[in-house]
Design a protein around this motif. Structure first.
Motif, PDB file in Angstrom:
ATOM      1  N   PHE A 107       1.631 -24.111  23.468  1.00 61.50           N
ATOM      2  CA  PHE A 107       2.869 -24.017  24.233  1.00 61.50           C
ATOM      3  C   PHE A 107       2.556 -23.719  25.695  1.00 61.50           C
ATOM      4  O   PHE A 107       1.788 -22.804  26.002  1.00 61.50           O
ATOM      5  CB  PHE A 107       3.774 -22.931  23.660  1.00 61.50           C
ATOM      6  CG  PHE A 107       4.443 -23.317  22.381  1.00 61.50           C
ATOM      7  CD1 PHE A 107       5.629 -24.027  22.383  1.00 61.50           C
ATOM      8  CD2 PHE A 107       3.871 -22.976  21.159  1.00 61.50           C
ATOM      9  CE1 PHE A 107       6.256 -24.390  21.199  1.00 61.50           C
ATOM     10  CE2 PHE A 107       4.478 -23.332  19.971  1.00 61.50           C
ATOM     11  CZ  PHE A 107       5.670 -24.042  19.996  1.00 61.50           C
ATOM     12  N   MET A 108       3.173 -24.478  26.594  1.00 57.84           N
ATOM     13  CA  MET A 108       2.949 -24.305  28.029  1.00 57.84           C
ATOM     14  C   MET A 108       4.051 -23.439  28.628  1.00 57.84           C
ATOM     15  O   MET A 108       5.185 -23.428  28.134  1.00 57.84           O
ATOM     16  CB  MET A 108       2.926 -25.670  28.733  1.00 57.84           C
ATOM     17  CG  MET A 108       1.824 -26.596  28.274  1.00 57.84           C
ATOM     18  SD  MET A 108       1.922 -28.197  29.118  1.00 57.84           S
ATOM     19  CE  MET A 108       3.447 -28.855  28.406  1.00 57.84           C
ATOM     20  N   ASN A 109       3.716 -22.740  29.689  1.00 59.70           N
ATOM     21  CA  ASN A 109       4.703 -21.960  30.423  1.00 59.70           C
ATOM     22  C   ASN A 109       5.438 -22.891  31.386  1.00 59.70           C
ATOM     23  O   ASN A 109       4.902 -23.269  32.423  1.00 59.70           O
ATOM     24  CB  ASN A 109       4.028 -20.822  31.189  1.00 59.70           C
ATOM     25  CG  ASN A 109       5.041 -19.942  31.911  1.00 59.70           C
ATOM     26  OD1 ASN A 109       6.257 -20.072  31.715  1.00 59.70           O
ATOM     27  ND2 ASN A 109       4.546 -19.048  32.750  1.00 59.70           N
TER      28      ASN A 109
ATOM     29  N   ASP B 216      10.212 -21.014  19.115  1.00 67.68           N
ATOM     30  CA  ASP B 216       9.035 -20.827  19.960  1.00 67.68           C
ATOM     31  C   ASP B 216       9.278 -21.306  21.388  1.00 67.68           C
ATOM     32  O   ASP B 216       8.691 -20.768  22.337  1.00 67.68           O
ATOM     33  CB  ASP B 216       7.831 -21.570  19.361  1.00 67.68           C
ATOM     34  CG  ASP B 216       7.182 -20.800  18.234  1.00 67.68           C
ATOM     35  OD1 ASP B 216       7.211 -19.552  18.275  1.00 67.68           O
ATOM     36  OD2 ASP B 216       6.654 -21.432  17.303  1.00 67.68           O
ATOM     37  N   LEU B 217      10.123 -22.328  21.568  1.00 64.68           N
ATOM     38  CA  LEU B 217      10.424 -22.824  22.911  1.00 64.68           C
ATOM     39  C   LEU B 217      11.066 -21.747  23.778  1.00 64.68           C
ATOM     40  O   LEU B 217      10.842 -21.702  24.996  1.00 64.68           O
ATOM     41  CB  LEU B 217      11.343 -24.046  22.838  1.00 64.68           C
ATOM     42  CG  LEU B 217      10.709 -25.382  22.440  1.00 64.68           C
ATOM     43  CD1 LEU B 217      11.778 -26.450  22.321  1.00 64.68           C
ATOM     44  CD2 LEU B 217       9.654 -25.810  23.466  1.00 64.68           C
TER      45      LEU B 217
ATOM     46  N   HIS C 106       4.040 -16.635  20.853  1.00 66.10           N
ATOM     47  CA  HIS C 106       4.106 -17.699  19.840  1.00 66.10           C
ATOM     48  C   HIS C 106       3.249 -17.329  18.641  1.00 66.10           C
ATOM     49  O   HIS C 106       2.338 -18.056  18.249  1.00 66.10           O
ATOM     50  CB  HIS C 106       3.664 -19.031  20.455  1.00 66.10           C
ATOM     51  CG  HIS C 106       4.415 -19.369  21.708  1.00 66.10           C
ATOM     52  ND1 HIS C 106       3.868 -19.237  22.965  1.00 66.10           N
ATOM     53  CD2 HIS C 106       5.696 -19.793  21.896  1.00 66.10           C
ATOM     54  CE1 HIS C 106       4.762 -19.595  23.868  1.00 66.10           C
ATOM     55  NE2 HIS C 106       5.875 -19.929  23.248  1.00 66.10           N
ATOM     56  N   LEU C 107       3.570 -16.157  18.084  1.00 65.04           N
ATOM     57  CA  LEU C 107       2.864 -15.675  16.912  1.00 65.04           C
ATOM     58  C   LEU C 107       3.617 -16.090  15.655  1.00 65.04           C
ATOM     59  O   LEU C 107       4.843 -16.008  15.597  1.00 65.04           O
ATOM     60  CB  LEU C 107       2.731 -14.143  16.954  1.00 65.04           C
ATOM     61  CG  LEU C 107       1.951 -13.559  18.139  1.00 65.04           C
ATOM     62  CD1 LEU C 107       1.996 -12.036  18.078  1.00 65.04           C
ATOM     63  CD2 LEU C 107       0.512 -14.056  18.143  1.00 65.04           C
TER      64      LEU C 107
ATOM     65  N   GLN D 124      -4.775 -24.140  18.264  1.00 66.91           N
ATOM     66  CA  GLN D 124      -4.439 -24.972  19.425  1.00 66.91           C
ATOM     67  C   GLN D 124      -3.506 -26.099  18.996  1.00 66.91           C
ATOM     68  O   GLN D 124      -3.883 -27.266  18.915  1.00 66.91           O
ATOM     69  CB  GLN D 124      -5.711 -25.539  20.066  1.00 66.91           C
ATOM     70  CG  GLN D 124      -6.523 -24.508  20.847  1.00 66.91           C
ATOM     71  CD  GLN D 124      -7.690 -25.140  21.565  1.00 66.91           C
ATOM     72  OE1 GLN D 124      -8.601 -25.680  20.932  1.00 66.91           O
ATOM     73  NE2 GLN D 124      -7.677 -25.080  22.884  1.00 66.91           N
ATOM     74  N   LYS D 125      -2.270 -25.724  18.746  1.00 68.48           N
ATOM     75  CA  LYS D 125      -1.258 -26.678  18.302  1.00 68.48           C
ATOM     76  C   LYS D 125       0.100 -26.009  18.440  1.00 68.48           C
ATOM     77  O   LYS D 125       0.177 -24.786  18.624  1.00 68.48           O
ATOM     78  CB  LYS D 125      -1.525 -27.114  16.849  1.00 68.48           C
ATOM     79  CG  LYS D 125      -1.139 -28.560  16.531  1.00 68.48           C
ATOM     80  CD  LYS D 125      -1.642 -28.942  15.158  1.00 68.48           C
ATOM     81  CE  LYS D 125      -1.252 -30.374  14.788  1.00 68.48           C
ATOM     82  NZ  LYS D 125      -1.979 -31.385  15.561  1.00 68.48           N
ATOM     83  N   VAL D 126       1.180 -26.801  18.358  1.00 68.69           N
ATOM     84  CA  VAL D 126       2.516 -26.204  18.421  1.00 68.69           C
ATOM     85  C   VAL D 126       3.052 -25.900  17.026  1.00 68.69           C
ATOM     86  O   VAL D 126       4.161 -25.390  16.888  1.00 68.69           O
ATOM     87  CB  VAL D 126       3.505 -27.113  19.199  1.00 68.69           C
ATOM     88  CG1 VAL D 126       3.131 -27.192  20.656  1.00 68.69           C
ATOM     89  CG2 VAL D 126       3.585 -28.502  18.566  1.00 68.69           C
TER      90      VAL D 126
END
Length: 308
Positions: free
Chosen positions: A15-17, A82-83, A88-89, A172-174
């Protein structure tokens, strides 16, 4: 061997900021999820309600829509939360549950497509025996094995995955994926790799090979037919071909991405590619079958007229 642990949480790091754009992304993804639910529920209701659509081909399309709802529900609610979240745990039980749901969705997609290919093969190559071969009993038996076999394989595979000792909790994934769990394992993964490979061969490659074989036979059978007959065959088979090609591209992209070093890939591109498998088939399947098959399209048009 490194110190192993059983972390209660995994951290989804792709997830990106994007600051306040997260709200725009949330609304856009919520609209996609809403469309998936609406379109696939509408497809199921039309097929169930209209007795003229109680044929094997349309029953399989309904199962495809059910599978799209199943896979989307296993992904979108968590992804939407999560968005909007700064962290993002995901808990260990929730992670492995998500792996099971998304992977069974992916395997069911290809097994349902394979029995749909068999249906088209019988309809085109053995038209006089179609109703004798494709009875309701045959339809439900084929569907049973198409759903149960991948589920049993994944139950065994994920049970082995749960037992792996882990030396980290970074994914390393959404969403959770089995290969990412294997990558943070500090134990031997040879057995898991063999089981995964055998499962992939049995479920994916054999079904894909079977689909290609059925369409080769269909092409051969239609080669010397009239253009009118070829047109009718193309009309009934084209939606299935589009679905199969779409699934093949998205699943290959997802598999290839998981084997790459994501630190060297543009994060935005990596996120888009990772979402393809869980977004594109559920969105496009009802559009393809609803717009391309005259019987379904006619009922959709009649519903639109009644609503207006």
């Amino acid at each position: 061997m490194e110190n192993s642990t059983l972390p209660f949480y995994f951290n989804l790091t792709m997830f990106m900021n994007i600051g306040h754009y997260r709200y725009l992304a949330f609304v856009f993804c919520l609209m996609i999820y809403g469309f998936i639910v609406f379109a696939n529920v509408a497809m199921i209701c039309i097929i169930v309600h209209e007795r003229t659509l109680h044929e094997p081909m349309y029953i399989f399309i309904a199962f495809l829509s059910v599978n799209s709802l199943y896979g989307s529900t296993g992904f979108f609610p968590r992804f939407l939360m999560d968005l909007l979240s700064d962290t993002h745990l995901i808990s260990r039980p929730a992670c492995f549950t998500q792996i099971y749901v998304i992977y069974t969705y992916a395997f069911h997609e290809v097994t349902i497509l394979s029995i749909m290919a068999y249906d088209r093969y019988v309809a085109v190559c053995h038209p006089l025996h179609y109703h004798r071969k494709m009875t309701y009993k045959t339809v439900y038996i084929l569907t049973f094995f198409a759903l149960v076999c991948p589920a049993c394989y994944l139950t065994v595979s994920i049970n082995m995955l749960v037992r792996l000792p882990l030396c980290g909790n970074i994914i390393q994934k959404v969403y959770c994926a089995s290969w990412n769990i294997v990558k943070v394992s500090c134990g031997t993964t040879a057995v898991n790799s063999i089981v995964a490979m055998l499962g992939a061969i049995a479920v994916t490659f054999l079904t894909v090979a079977f689909i290609l074989y059925t369409y080769l036979r269909i092409v051969i059978a239609c080669w010397k037919k009239s253009s009118e007959v070829r047109g009718k065959v193309l009309q009934s088979c084209l939606p299935h071909v589009i679905s199969f090609v779409m699934y093949s591209i998205t699943s290959f992209s997802d598999t290839a991405l998981s084997r790459q070093n994501l630190d060297k890939i543009n994060p935005f591109v990596a996120v888009i590619v990772s979402l393809e498998l869980v977004v594109i088939p559920p969105v496009l399947n009802p559009l393809v079958y609803g717009l391309k098959l005259p019987e379904i399209r006619r009922h959709i048009d009649s519903l639109e007229e009644e609503m207006l």
